[in-house]
Design a protein around this motif. Structure first.
Motif, mmCIF file in Angstrom:
data_model
loop_
_atom_site.group_PDB
_atom_site.id
_atom_site.type_symbol
_atom_site.label_atom_id
_atom_site.label_comp_id
_atom_site.label_asym_id
_atom_site.label_seq_id
_atom_site.Cartn_x
_atom_site.Cartn_y
_atom_site.Cartn_z
ATOM 1 N N ASN B 296 5.547 21.874 2.506
ATOM 2 C CA ASN B 296 5.429 20.503 1.994
ATOM 3 C C ASN B 296 5.749 19.469 3.058
ATOM 4 O O ASN B 296 5.107 18.434 3.139
ATOM 5 N N GLU B 297 6.775 19.787 3.841
ATOM 6 C CA GLU B 297 7.292 18.807 4.795
ATOM 7 C C GLU B 297 6.369 18.634 5.989
ATOM 8 O O GLU B 297 6.293 17.561 6.556
ATOM 9 N N TYR B 298 5.706 19.700 6.406
ATOM 10 C CA TYR B 298 4.928 19.616 7.651
ATOM 11 C C TYR B 298 3.428 19.695 7.428
ATOM 12 O O TYR B 298 2.671 18.961 8.057
ATOM 13 N N LEU B 299 2.990 20.598 6.567
ATOM 14 C CA LEU B 299 1.541 20.768 6.454
ATOM 15 C C LEU B 299 0.882 19.625 5.703
ATOM 16 O O LEU B 299 -0.228 19.219 6.048
ATOM 17 N N VAL B 300 1.546 19.090 4.712
ATOM 18 C CA VAL B 300 0.920 17.994 3.966
ATOM 19 C C VAL B 300 0.741 16.754 4.853
ATOM 20 O O VAL B 300 -0.362 16.220 4.940
ATOM 21 N N PRO B 301 1.781 16.303 5.577
ATOM 22 C CA PRO B 301 1.540 15.194 6.512
ATOM 23 C C PRO B 301 0.524 15.565 7.594
ATOM 24 O O PRO B 301 -0.263 14.723 8.016
ATOM 25 N N ALA B 302 0.523 16.826 8.028
ATOM 26 C CA ALA B 302 -0.409 17.217 9.093
ATOM 27 C C ALA B 302 -1.849 17.164 8.602
ATOM 28 O O ALA B 302 -2.776 16.956 9.381
ATOM 29 N N PHE B 303 -2.039 17.360 7.321
ATOM 30 C CA PHE B 303 -3.386 17.266 6.754
ATOM 31 C C PHE B 303 -3.938 15.859 6.935
ATOM 32 O O PHE B 303 -5.098 15.656 7.241
ATOM 33 N N LYS B 304 -3.048 14.867 6.759
ATOM 34 C CA LYS B 304 -3.490 13.470 6.865
ATOM 35 C C LYS B 304 -3.438 12.974 8.302
ATOM 36 O O LYS B 304 -4.245 12.176 8.706
ATOM 37 N N MET B 305 -2.442 13.416 9.060
ATOM 38 C CA MET B 305 -2.260 12.967 10.438
ATOM 39 C C MET B 305 -2.269 11.450 10.554
ATOM 40 O O MET B 305 -3.035 10.859 11.302
ATOM 41 N N LYS B 306 -1.406 10.817 9.788
ATOM 42 C CA LYS B 306 -1.280 9.369 9.928
ATOM 43 C C LYS B 306 -0.846 9.059 11.349
ATOM 44 O O LYS B 306 -0.127 9.840 11.971
ATOM 45 N N LYS B 307 -1.241 7.897 11.805
ATOM 46 C CA LYS B 307 -1.003 7.591 13.212
ATOM 47 C C LYS B 307 0.486 7.663 13.586
ATOM 48 O O LYS B 307 0.850 8.226 14.605
ATOM 49 N N ALA B 308 1.331 7.082 12.749
ATOM 50 C CA ALA B 308 2.756 7.068 13.079
ATOM 51 C C ALA B 308 3.336 8.480 13.109
ATOM 52 O O ALA B 308 4.275 8.769 13.843
ATOM 53 N N SER B 315 4.075 17.148 18.460
ATOM 54 C CA SER B 315 5.131 17.691 19.316
ATOM 55 C C SER B 315 5.735 18.951 18.706
ATOM 56 O O SER B 315 6.165 19.852 19.413
ATOM 57 N N LEU B 316 5.763 19.025 17.378
ATOM 58 C CA LEU B 316 6.312 20.215 16.730
ATOM 59 C C LEU B 316 5.305 21.362 16.686
ATOM 60 O O LEU B 316 5.629 22.503 17.006
ATOM 61 N N LEU B 317 4.093 21.052 16.274
ATOM 62 C CA LEU B 317 3.152 22.125 15.977
ATOM 63 C C LEU B 317 2.528 22.715 17.237
ATOM 64 O O LEU B 317 2.345 23.926 17.328
ATOM 65 N N THR B 318 2.199 21.861 18.203
ATOM 66 C CA THR B 318 1.571 22.391 19.410
ATOM 67 C C THR B 318 2.200 21.860 20.687
ATOM 68 O O THR B 318 1.864 22.314 21.768
ATOM 69 N N GLY B 319 3.096 20.897 20.584
ATOM 70 C CA GLY B 319 3.590 20.225 21.789
ATOM 71 C C GLY B 319 4.895 20.789 22.324
ATOM 72 O O GLY B 319 5.158 21.992 22.236
ATOM 73 N N ASP B 320 5.731 19.886 22.829
ATOM 74 C CA ASP B 320 6.970 20.258 23.514
ATOM 75 C C ASP B 320 7.885 21.164 22.707
ATOM 76 O O ASP B 320 8.580 22.001 23.248
ATOM 77 N N PHE B 321 7.930 20.936 21.403
ATOM 78 C CA PHE B 321 8.899 21.675 20.592
ATOM 79 C C PHE B 321 8.267 22.852 19.856
ATOM 80 O O PHE B 321 8.903 23.466 19.016
ATOM 81 N N SER B 322 6.974 23.147 20.172
ATOM 82 C CA SER B 322 6.265 24.112 19.331
ATOM 83 C C SER B 322 6.862 25.515 19.430
ATOM 84 O O SER B 322 6.962 26.215 18.427
ATOM 85 N N VAL B 323 7.287 25.927 20.636
ATOM 86 C CA VAL B 323 7.823 27.290 20.767
ATOM 87 C C VAL B 323 9.067 27.432 19.895
ATOM 88 O O VAL B 323 9.213 28.380 19.118
ATOM 89 N N LEU B 324 9.933 26.424 19.992
ATOM 90 C CA LEU B 324 11.155 26.443 19.202
ATOM 91 C C LEU B 324 10.829 26.378 17.705
ATOM 92 O O LEU B 324 11.407 27.099 16.884
ATOM 93 N N PHE B 325 9.885 25.525 17.367
ATOM 94 C CA PHE B 325 9.526 25.328 15.963
ATOM 95 C C PHE B 325 9.009 26.620 15.348
ATOM 96 O O PHE B 325 9.521 27.088 14.327
ATOM 97 N N TRP B 326 8.021 27.226 16.005
ATOM 98 C CA TRP B 326 7.441 28.434 15.405
ATOM 99 C C TRP B 326 8.418 29.592 15.465
ATOM 100 O O TRP B 326 8.432 30.443 14.568
ATOM 101 N N SER B 327 9.270 29.636 16.484
ATOM 102 C CA SER B 327 10.285 30.702 16.510
ATOM 103 C C SER B 327 11.246 30.548 15.347
ATOM 104 O O SER B 327 11.619 31.533 14.701
ATOM 105 N N ALA B 328 11.654 29.312 15.091
ATOM 106 C CA ALA B 328 12.597 29.104 13.986
ATOM 107 C C ALA B 328 11.952 29.503 12.665
ATOM 108 O O ALA B 328 12.603 30.098 11.802
ATOM 109 N N ILE B 329 10.679 29.190 12.513
ATOM 110 C CA ILE B 329 10.004 29.561 11.268
ATOM 111 C C ILE B 329 9.854 31.078 11.195
ATOM 112 O O ILE B 329 10.165 31.703 10.177
#
Ligand code: SF4
Ligand code: SF4
Lengths: 312, 439
Positions: B296-308, B315-329
């Protein structure tokens, strides 16, 4: 630059009305001579330096006085902490930033940083190169604290160290701030800076009692930000950024009087906003800023960003 | 509880009495003390030179102190999960776990308060919070609920402990310091019918009260973020998201603690494989719940990709923090679910390993909630030195954070040295209740 009165909308606006009491320096009201400074100083045996300064006397005349005859006064009438929190009655300060005139000279930033002893790494005023999209026009956007009328920073402060005054200014009490930095997280305009280090200050500034009107002296472990320079207004002067900008980008004034000025042009606030379609930043957040922007149409300067290698 | 019927009361008492530290216990305690001392030194430097010794700057103005605070608040929720909910719903196998859960809760919430003072730029003005407090600030709400929760948790630890005190006094050397401590804490307890009834009633009341307060501490903590406009925090889901995450890390923490105490104190007869099996299942359920909120927290906003939101999500899904993000998940949620769904995976050792993964994953998840959002402001990061545009904690921050975790473990360690980690009296009582049925 003079501008004692400016025609706007067919109505003469005495500038002195807005900039009340431009001259408090000598406090020589009721003196028979036009120039009370020279006589007083000569009695004290001061030597003229030859450098002349133009002043506006209490009777409205321009007088020339030798610089050596002027005594720098203490931080003009010292105002209690409570009065600083209250603000100036009857005023509602606004700023209008004309984006069509900005060419990223950063004079505003320089003078602001200098006046408030902002640390080298930090800026209260930031000038962003804005370009919403590849096909939209680039422009420079200076930002100050927006002095929001619904300030999110004030809402979240646990100790009332950041507060809203009756004149619309959002101030900071660095003697009370506990340094939780919640206000920095809450401010959507990224305008707040934190004194991570002990501020490097000249001893005479360090010795001053903190004033939320000058935000000086900054204190370690507390937040700072643009304060709209109410100390300058009390002196009848304009905020540092306004007077520093050679292009007249910044207009400052009082919404109740419906007047804003950039030092050389004084205009009706409502007409300026109406005629030039003024707007505010991030209106959708409901923060109700006190800073208005005039859109970057018919820009005076072409947008050049070669100085900055950083991406915006 | 068929395994218990053969155990005599004397054996239970001697099994469960707190024991002197062996060599490993001494080494462990010394290790924790050293970590705490290093942290204290780092904090001395922070007091002396200000928060400039941290990696935090104007954009990332909150860092691992705050995420560590959220972690502590999260793990402290476990006290109410195991103790209150299981007590009220009369879950039979809870007895050996309640005190473990409650001491974790007390030490975690204590360090949550300490770490928030560490984060303050002016800890010398801590008293301003009371002198000038403004109720409209979510920080004040947090101060109020955390204090309440701390008091309730201590009482919740204390009342059930009372009935063990006569046993402890009896079994300690007369006149020794430790016996004086026991006497000080509870010599008034005689176990009379009146006292038992009163304490039973008190425990019952606290059980009911502590559940909403525990939910509140975590919800209010989530509001520290959700009451701002920032991408990634500006969410109506945040309370539930935080609470579900807290349940997960708390349950993971209990799995770890169960295993450690069982090994260290030879409690195989009391903390059985059945307990691991049950806790394992609970962790699976809670991990699913937390995954649900993450979607709910990540995929729903990612579906819309509002500019802000874009900068933050990318940065979470594919950027600087992605390795940490997907590892934590993956390591903090998906892998524990897979392993604990297999019956063999709920044996003590694999369950323990999964518990560790859940806890570590949860710590980094808190980091990922705080830092990427701070580095995704509305206006681009500009007119600022390069070092202000990124965040990586300094050694001072790491040492202080590690010291806080070590400090929490130290409290638990000292507690088990002084008091029985499994309630003796309750265990004996339950044991006696079972016997007549069996006869
Ligand atoms: S711009 Fe930021 S700091 Fe200034 S009043 Fe608005 S929220 Fe507060
Ligand atoms: S950092 Fe200071 S001004 Fe900002 S919210 Fe905290 S106490 Fe208030």
């Amino acid at each position: 630059m003079n501008a004692d009165s400016v025609k706007s909308g067919g109505e003469a606006l005495p500038r002195r009305n807005f900039l009340k009491g431009i001259l408090l320096a000598g406090a020589a009201a009721g003196c028979s001579t036009k120039d009370p400074f020279t006589s007083a100083a000569k009695e004290g045996g001061a030597q003229p330096s030859g450098e002349m300064v133009q002043l506006l006397s209490t009777t409205g005349e321009i007088i020339e006085v030798d610089k050596a005859f002027l005594k720098p006064t203490e931080q003009i009438p010292s105002i209690t902490g409570m009065a600083q929190r209250m603000g100036i009655e009857g005023k509602k300060f606004v700023m209008v930033i004309d984006l069509s005139r900005c060419k990223n000279l950063k004079k505003c930033q320089e003078s602001c940083n200098h006046a408030h002893f902002v640390s080298d790494a930090q800026n209260w005023i930031k000038i962003y190169p804005m370009q919403e999209d590849e096909h939209t026009a680039p422009y420079w956007q200076p930002t100050t604290c927006m002095h929001c009328d619904e300030p999110p920073c004030v809402k979240v402060c646990p100790v009332d160290a950041t507060f809203k005054r009756i004149d619309g200014i959002v101030g900071i009490d660095a003697d009370r701030c506990i340094g939780c930095r919640f206000c920095m997280a809450a401010c959507p305009y990224s305008t707040r800076v934190f004194n991570w280090d002990t501020p490097q200050l000249p001893p005479e500034v360090l010795a001053l009692q903190y004033s939320s009107e000058t935000s000086c002296p900054p204190k370690i472990g507390t937040v700072s930000k643009c304060d709209f320079c109410p100390d300058m207004v009390r002196k009848g002067e304009l905020p540092h950024c306004v007077s520093a900008c050679p292009n007249g980008v910044f207009f400052f004034g009082d919404m109740n009087e419906d007047v804003v000025t950039n030092g050389s042009e004084t205009v009706r606030f409502s007409e300026l906003i109406r005629d030039k379609a003024g707007y505010r930043l991030m209106e959708d957040l409901g923060t109700k800023p006190s800073v208005y922007y005039l859109p970057p149409v018919d820009r005076l300067f072409p947008f050049k960003n070669e100085l900055q290698s950083e991406e915006g | 509880m068929s395994h218990q019927q053969t155990i005599s009361s004397e054996k239970i008492t001697s099994d469960l009495l707190p024991q002197k530290f062996g060599k490993p216990g001494m080494i462990w305690t010394a290790f924790l003390v050293v970590l705490c001392l290093i942290g204290l030194f780092a904090y001395y430097r922070q007091l002396r030179y200000g928060l400039s010794v941290t990696g935090m700057r104007d954009y990332a103005s909150w860092g691992i102190y705050i995420s560590n605070f959220v972690f502590f608040v999260a793990i402290s929720l476990v006290g109410s999960l195991i103790t209150a909910i299981f007590r009220l719903t009369n879950v039979g196998w809870r007895t050996p776990l309640t005190r473990i859960a409650e001491i974790i809760a007390v030490s975690a919430i204590l360090f949550a308060s300490i770490i928030i003072i560490v984060d303050m730029g002016r800890p010398d003005r801590f008293w301003h919070l009371f002198l000038y407090s403004r109720l409209q600030s979510p920080i004040m709400w947090d101060v109020i609920v955390i204090t309440t929760y701390l008091v309730l948790s201590v009482l919740f630890l204390y009342f059930p402990l009372l009935s063990d005190l006569p046993i402890l006094i009896q079994n300690s050397k007369p006149g020794s310091r430790i016996q004086r401590l026991y006497k000080f804490v509870g010599s008034f307890w005689k176990g009379t019918a009146g006292q038992v009834a009163l304490s039973g009633k008190a425990i019952q009341i606290i059980s009911v009260m502590i559940i909403p307060i525990a939910l509140a501490i975590h919800t209010v903590t989530s509001w520290l973020f959700a009451t701002t406009y920032r991408p990634g925090w500006d969410s109506t889901n945040f309370g539930a998201y935080f609470v579900s995450g807290a349940f997960l890390v708390g349950a993971g923490g209990v799995l770890v603690a169960m295993y450690v105490f069982r090994r260290a104190y030879k409690l195989e007869a009391y903390i059985t494989e059945k307990h691991f099996d049950n806790m394992g299942k609970i962790v699976v359920m809670l991990a699913f719940l937390y995954l649900y909120f993450n979607i709910n927290e990540y995929l729903v906003p990612a579906f819309k990709m509002k500019k802000a939101e874009e900068h933050h999500l990318v940065s979470l899904l594919t950027g600087d923090f992605s390795v940490l993000f997907w590892s934590a998940i993956f390591f903090g949620m998906i892998l524990p679910v897979i392993v604990l769904l297999i019956p063999k995976g709920r044996k003590p050792l694999p369950a323990f390993v999964m518990g560790i993964l859940v806890v570590i994953g949860a710590w980094f998840k808190r980091f990922l909630i705080v830092t990427p959002t701070m580095l995704s402001p509305f206006l681009p990061m500009y007119d600022t030195p390069e070092s202000y545009k990124t965040y990586w904690p300094t050694w001072e921050e790491w040492s202080i954070t590690i010291a806080s975790l070590a400090g929490a473990l130290l409290i638990v360690t000292i507690f088990v040295r002084l008091f029985p980690i499994i309630p003796i009296h309750e265990t004996i009582e339950e044991n006696e209740q079972i016997k007549p049925e069996q006869v």
